[in-house]
Design a protein around this motif. Structure first.
Motif, PDB file in Angstrom:
ATOM      1  N   GLY A 176       0.833  -1.195   0.000  1.00 26.97           N
ATOM      2  CA  GLY A 176       0.000   0.000   0.000  1.00 26.97           C
ATOM      3  C   GLY A 176       0.867   1.244   0.000  1.00 26.97           C
ATOM      4  O   GLY A 176       1.885   1.302   0.698  1.00 26.97           O
ATOM      5  N   ALA A 177       0.451   2.246  -0.771  1.00 28.50           N
ATOM      6  CA  ALA A 177       1.378   3.342  -1.021  1.00 28.50           C
ATOM      7  C   ALA A 177       0.673   4.665  -1.258  1.00 28.50           C
ATOM      8  O   ALA A 177      -0.537   4.734  -1.510  1.00 28.50           O
ATOM      9  CB  ALA A 177       2.254   3.003  -2.232  1.00 28.50           C
ATOM     10  N   GLN A 178       1.505   5.709  -1.192  1.00 29.45           N
ATOM     11  CA  GLN A 178       1.115   7.063  -1.576  1.00 29.45           C
ATOM     12  C   GLN A 178       2.208   7.618  -2.480  1.00 29.45           C
ATOM     13  O   GLN A 178       3.396   7.593  -2.129  1.00 29.45           O
ATOM     14  CB  GLN A 178       0.978   7.948  -0.341  1.00 29.45           C
ATOM     15  CG  GLN A 178       0.573   9.377  -0.635  1.00 29.45           C
ATOM     16  CD  GLN A 178       0.568  10.218   0.634  1.00 29.45           C
ATOM     17  OE1 GLN A 178       1.613  10.489   1.223  1.00 29.45           O
ATOM     18  NE2 GLN A 178      -0.626  10.616   1.069  1.00 29.45           N
ATOM     19  N   THR A 179       1.838   8.093  -3.657  1.00 23.80           N
ATOM     20  CA  THR A 179       2.834   8.664  -4.563  1.00 23.80           C
ATOM     21  C   THR A 179       3.246  10.050  -4.071  1.00 23.80           C
ATOM     22  O   THR A 179       2.575  10.662  -3.240  1.00 23.80           O
ATOM     23  CB  THR A 179       2.282   8.773  -5.991  1.00 23.80           C
ATOM     24  OG1 THR A 179       1.154   9.668  -5.982  1.00 23.80           O
ATOM     25  CG2 THR A 179       1.850   7.402  -6.515  1.00 23.80           C
ATOM     26  N   THR A 180       4.367  10.556  -4.615  1.00 19.38           N
ATOM     27  CA  THR A 180       4.851  11.869  -4.192  1.00 19.38           C
ATOM     28  C   THR A 180       3.902  13.002  -4.574  1.00 19.38           C
ATOM     29  O   THR A 180       3.987  14.092  -4.010  1.00 19.38           O
ATOM     30  CB  THR A 180       6.247  12.140  -4.785  1.00 19.38           C
ATOM     31  OG1 THR A 180       6.215  11.898  -6.193  1.00 19.38           O
ATOM     32  CG2 THR A 180       7.292  11.252  -4.134  1.00 19.38           C
ATOM     33  N   ASP A 181       2.973  12.739  -5.508  1.00 20.46           N
ATOM     34  CA  ASP A 181       1.925  13.732  -5.781  1.00 20.46           C
ATOM     35  C   ASP A 181       0.631  13.408  -5.022  1.00 20.46           C
ATOM     36  O   ASP A 181      -0.454  13.855  -5.390  1.00 20.46           O
ATOM     37  CB  ASP A 181       1.675  13.892  -7.277  1.00 20.46           C
ATOM     38  CG  ASP A 181       1.279  12.591  -7.960  1.00 20.46           C
ATOM     39  OD1 ASP A 181       1.335  11.534  -7.302  1.00 20.46           O
ATOM     40  OD2 ASP A 181       0.914  12.634  -9.146  1.00 20.46           O
ATOM     41  N   LEU A 182       0.794  12.613  -3.957  1.00 19.80           N
ATOM     42  CA  LEU A 182      -0.267  12.361  -2.969  1.00 19.80           C
ATOM     43  C   LEU A 182      -1.475  11.637  -3.555  1.00 19.80           C
ATOM     44  O   LEU A 182      -2.628  11.946  -3.242  1.00 19.80           O
ATOM     45  CB  LEU A 182      -0.694  13.665  -2.295  1.00 19.80           C
ATOM     46  CG  LEU A 182       0.443  14.486  -1.656  1.00 19.80           C
ATOM     47  CD1 LEU A 182      -0.119  15.688  -0.931  1.00 19.80           C
ATOM     48  CD2 LEU A 182       1.312  13.640  -0.748  1.00 19.80           C
ATOM     49  N   LYS A 183      -1.203  10.622  -4.371  1.00 19.06           N
ATOM     50  CA  LYS A 183      -2.239   9.745  -4.903  1.00 19.06           C
ATOM     51  C   LYS A 183      -2.108   8.361  -4.261  1.00 19.06           C
ATOM     52  O   LYS A 183      -1.004   7.834  -4.119  1.00 19.06           O
ATOM     53  CB  LYS A 183      -2.106   9.600  -6.422  1.00 19.06           C
ATOM     54  CG  LYS A 183      -2.159  10.905  -7.201  1.00 19.06           C
ATOM     55  CD  LYS A 183      -3.540  11.514  -7.197  1.00 19.06           C
ATOM     56  CE  LYS A 183      -3.592  12.717  -8.143  1.00 19.06           C
ATOM     57  NZ  LYS A 183      -4.922  13.358  -8.126  1.00 19.06           N
ATOM     58  N   GLY A 184      -3.247   7.786  -3.896  1.00 17.33           N
ATOM     59  CA  GLY A 184      -3.225   6.422  -3.404  1.00 17.33           C
ATOM     60  C   GLY A 184      -2.814   5.456  -4.495  1.00 17.33           C
ATOM     61  O   GLY A 184      -3.183   5.626  -5.664  1.00 17.33           O
ATOM     62  N   ALA A 185      -2.031   4.409  -4.127  1.00 18.60           N
ATOM     63  CA  ALA A 185      -1.517   3.477  -5.125  1.00 18.60           C
ATOM     64  C   ALA A 185      -1.207   2.142  -4.474  1.00 18.60           C
ATOM     65  O   ALA A 185      -1.062   2.037  -3.247  1.00 18.60           O
ATOM     66  CB  ALA A 185      -0.257   4.039  -5.792  1.00 18.60           C
ATOM     67  N   VAL A 186      -1.103   1.110  -5.312  1.00 20.43           N
ATOM     68  CA  VAL A 186      -0.571  -0.185  -4.919  1.00 20.43           C
ATOM     69  C   VAL A 186       0.685  -0.426  -5.736  1.00 20.43           C
ATOM     70  O   VAL A 186       0.631  -0.448  -6.975  1.00 20.43           O
ATOM     71  CB  VAL A 186      -1.582  -1.321  -5.150  1.00 20.43           C
ATOM     72  CG1 VAL A 186      -0.947  -2.676  -4.839  1.00 20.43           C
ATOM     73  CG2 VAL A 186      -2.836  -1.113  -4.299  1.00 20.43           C
ATOM     74  N   ALA A 187       1.825  -0.583  -5.067  1.00 20.67           N
ATOM     75  CA  ALA A 187       3.094  -0.903  -5.728  1.00 20.67           C
ATOM     76  C   ALA A 187       3.271  -2.411  -5.766  1.00 20.67           C
ATOM     77  O   ALA A 187       2.768  -3.133  -4.899  1.00 20.67           O
ATOM     78  CB  ALA A 187       4.258  -0.258  -4.987  1.00 20.67           C
ATOM     79  N   ILE A 188       3.995  -2.912  -6.775  1.00 24.14           N
ATOM     80  CA  ILE A 188       4.213  -4.353  -6.900  1.00 24.14           C
ATOM     81  C   ILE A 188       5.691  -4.646  -7.125  1.00 24.14           C
ATOM     82  O   ILE A 188       6.395  -3.909  -7.817  1.00 24.14           O
ATOM     83  CB  ILE A 188       3.331  -4.961  -8.012  1.00 24.14           C
ATOM     84  CG1 ILE A 188       3.459  -6.487  -8.018  1.00 24.14           C
ATOM     85  CG2 ILE A 188       3.635  -4.363  -9.388  1.00 24.14           C
ATOM     86  CD1 ILE A 188       2.382  -7.204  -8.819  1.00 24.14           C
ATOM     87  N   PHE A 189       6.151  -5.730  -6.488  1.00 26.54           N
ATOM     88  CA  PHE A 189       7.530  -6.201  -6.568  1.00 26.54           C
ATOM     89  C   PHE A 189       7.520  -7.676  -6.949  1.00 26.54           C
ATOM     90  O   PHE A 189       6.520  -8.373  -6.791  1.00 26.54           O
ATOM     91  CB  PHE A 189       8.235  -6.054  -5.220  1.00 26.54           C
ATOM     92  CG  PHE A 189       8.367  -4.641  -4.733  1.00 26.54           C
ATOM     93  CD1 PHE A 189       9.575  -3.978  -4.810  1.00 26.54           C
ATOM     94  CD2 PHE A 189       7.274  -3.977  -4.181  1.00 26.54           C
ATOM     95  CE1 PHE A 189       9.704  -2.670  -4.353  1.00 26.54           C
ATOM     96  CE2 PHE A 189       7.391  -2.675  -3.719  1.00 26.54           C
ATOM     97  CZ  PHE A 189       8.613  -2.025  -3.804  1.00 26.54           C
ATOM     98  N   ARG A 190       8.688  -8.160  -7.402  1.00 28.90           N
ATOM     99  CA  ARG A 190       8.839  -9.593  -7.677  1.00 28.90           C
ATOM    100  C   ARG A 190      10.176 -10.083  -7.135  1.00 28.90           C
ATOM    101  O   ARG A 190      11.122  -9.311  -6.962  1.00 28.90           O
ATOM    102  CB  ARG A 190       8.684  -9.893  -9.158  1.00 28.90           C
ATOM    103  CG  ARG A 190       9.778  -9.356 -10.042  1.00 28.90           C
ATOM    104  CD  ARG A 190       9.670  -9.958 -11.438  1.00 28.90           C
ATOM    105  NE  ARG A 190       8.657  -9.309 -12.243  1.00 28.90           N
ATOM    106  CZ  ARG A 190       7.862  -9.953 -13.100  1.00 28.90           C
ATOM    107  NH1 ARG A 190       7.953 -11.256 -13.253  1.00 28.90           N
ATOM    108  NH2 ARG A 190       6.980  -9.293 -13.833  1.00 28.90           N
ATOM    109  N   SER A 191      10.227 -11.415  -6.870  1.00 25.85           N
ATOM    110  CA  SER A 191      11.430 -12.025  -6.312  1.00 25.85           C
ATOM    111  C   SER A 191      11.483 -13.494  -6.694  1.00 25.85           C
ATOM    112  O   SER A 191      10.439 -14.130  -6.900  1.00 25.85           O
ATOM    113  CB  SER A 191      11.436 -11.887  -4.783  1.00 25.85           C
ATOM    114  OG  SER A 191      12.507 -12.598  -4.201  1.00 25.85           O
TER     115      SER A 191
END
Length: 482
Positions: A176-191
């Motif tokens: 769960g995230a907030q972008t630097t322009d203050l928008k809600g977001a979901v970031a995704i990673f892989r491993s």
């Protein structure tokens, strides 16, 4: 003595000191998961491993407010009888000194790997955030490995609540995230190994697509396949109320669509709230060995009159929902109480075939503070049907308006407040009442209303009324822990 040992001893001392006053609370629940003392919030690390369900939770043992959270821990073999285990995580290391925040669990090489957010603040309140790993052989004692994901470029330090899963041989993590322009977001990673993670971009939100301008923060994301579709559950913050929608301070809901694991692209539809009641947030799911997608939620909402709850004077606050199985039915995700909950029923059932004709009626044997009600074959000839629980809550369906309403007496000022949804037809209701909570499952799980409520402790009556004519079949069970 290590910092971890100091924190554990202090938490256990707090439990011992306040045990009697906590248990004296008339609003203490009987069959829900609660903190032994202090504040409980998000479900964490929900997993079934070697036949045992583990549900960890955000826990502040020293007060009924928020702060440097621990991970508390419950375990069960049947989703009904739970054991409160030793503390799982304490905020003892530099990368988590202001809290072991929410996260998830996955089994790998026979061990449980939990991923959680380490929260760090300086004296001015500036935040740092780390996604951390801890590993356990038994699900009880954990070996911390430290941070495995650092904050990517383009996000503020409001970056938390990792959920990890394996798909097609690769591990994925949503945060769960907030972008630097203050928008809600979901970031995704892989491993490939659960230790080395690569940032793959924004899965949803962040100023793009259907969630382009959808609040300033997304919390507690959870992406999983369900009945041939991919479902992303998350909790957006910063939505404005729209009619009957988004009436709480913050929401919890989902979008459905199709996730491409190769490109990590996610095409999805519109956001839908999971629950229409006053108290439902930060849900988390797991897949169990029966192939069920099971959900727990936190029965509260952040920043929503937390300082006014009657249980605070008894040194505890908040609870989990009952476990629900998720299914896709038509274009919606339905929530259904897991079948194991029938084990809560005491011997014997009260049954009535009810006809109401412009009247209010109490039914023989239908009362209590810890009960399950099942109403089937509901037929309403115009007008409305009403179910009232002591002086604390009211369920109302208007046949002509096609609106279902849940009302409760506010624990802040005693006024009546309500939550609503449109409903084409009311066919059935399954209702779980537990001293100061209610969970309503409508039409087999099509809609749910989850709320705390605080009726007068000496009242346990339940009454039914109709403005014209209404009929239904009723079953009532007393629940054992009542």
């Amino acid at each position: 003595m290590t910092r971890d040992e100091q924190l554990r001893q202090a938490a256990y001392a707090e439990m011992d000191e306040h045990k009697e006053i906590v248990e004296r609370d008339p609003y203490r629940l009987r069959y829900h998961l609660m903190p032994p003392v202090g504040l409980l919030n998000d479900p964490n690390g929900f997993i079934q491993s070697r036949g045992v369900y583990h549900l960890y939770y955000q826990w502040m043992p020293f007060k009924t407010g928020h702060g440097a959270k621990f991970w508390g821990h419950y375990s069960s073999t049947d989703l009904v009888d739970w054991t409160h285990e030793e503390i799982a995580l304490t905020p003892s290391e530099w990368y988590e000194k202001n809290g072991c925040y929410s996260g998830s669990a996955i089994e790998h090489d026979g061990n449980i790997h939990v991923f959680y957010t380490g929260n760090v603040k300086d004296e001015e309140g500036n935040r740092e955030t780390y996604q951390c790993l801890a590993v356990s052989e038994d699900g009880v004692t954990f070996d911390k490995k430290g941070p495995v994901v650092h904050l990517p470029v383009g996000f503020t330090a409001h970056f938390r609540d990792p959920k990890v899963w394996k798909q097609d041989g690769t591990y994925y993590m949503v945060v769960g995230a907030q972008t630097t322009d203050l928008k809600g977001a979901v970031a995704i990673f892989r491993s490939e190994n659960l230790a080395d993670w690569t940032y793959s971009g924004i899965l949803a939100g962040g100023g793009r697509g259907k969630l382009a301008d959808f609040g300033y923060m997304f919390e507690c994301p959870d992406l999983f396949p369900l009945d041939g579709e991919d479902v992303l559950i998350f909790s957006p913050q910063g939505l404005e109320a729209e009619g009957m929608k988004y009436r709480n301070v913050y929401q919890a809901g989902y979008v459905k669509g199709s996730f491409d694991p190769e490109s990590t692209a996610f095409e999805h539809g519109d956001f839908e709230e999971l629950d229409r009641g006053f108290d439902f947030y930060a849900p988390q799911t797991t897949l169990d060995d029966k192939g069920r997608r099971i959900l727990y939620g936190w029965m509260s909402v952040p920043d929503q009159n937390e300082q006014n709850h009657p249980t605070i004077e008894y040194k505890w606050l908040h609870t989990m929902t009952l476990p629900r199985e998720l299914k896709v039915v038509g274009d919606k995700v339905w929530q259904i109480p897991v079948g194991e909950l029938t084990a809560l029923r005491a011997e014997g059932v009260v049954e009535h075939r009810v006809t109401l004709m412009r009247e209010n009626k109490e039914l023989e044997g239908v009362r209590g503070k810890t009960v399950e009600l099942q109403l089937d074959d509901i037929r309403i000839e115009n007008g409305w049907l009403d179910l009232t629980i002591s002086d604390g809550a009211r369920l109302l369906y208007h046949q002509s308006d096609k609106v279902f309403t849940f009302e409760r007496k506010s624990y802040v000022d005693g006024t009546v407040e309500k939550r609503q949804c449109t409903l084409n037809e009311l066919k059935s209701m399954q209702i779980f009442i537990d001293t100061s909570s209610i969970e309503i499952f409508i039409n087999g799980g099509e809609e749910t209303f989850t709320s705390r409520f605080y009726p007068s402790p000496n009242l346990d009556r339940i009454s039914f009324s109709a403005s014209k004519k209404a009929e239904f079949r009723l079953k009532k069970w007393s629940l054992k822990r009542g």
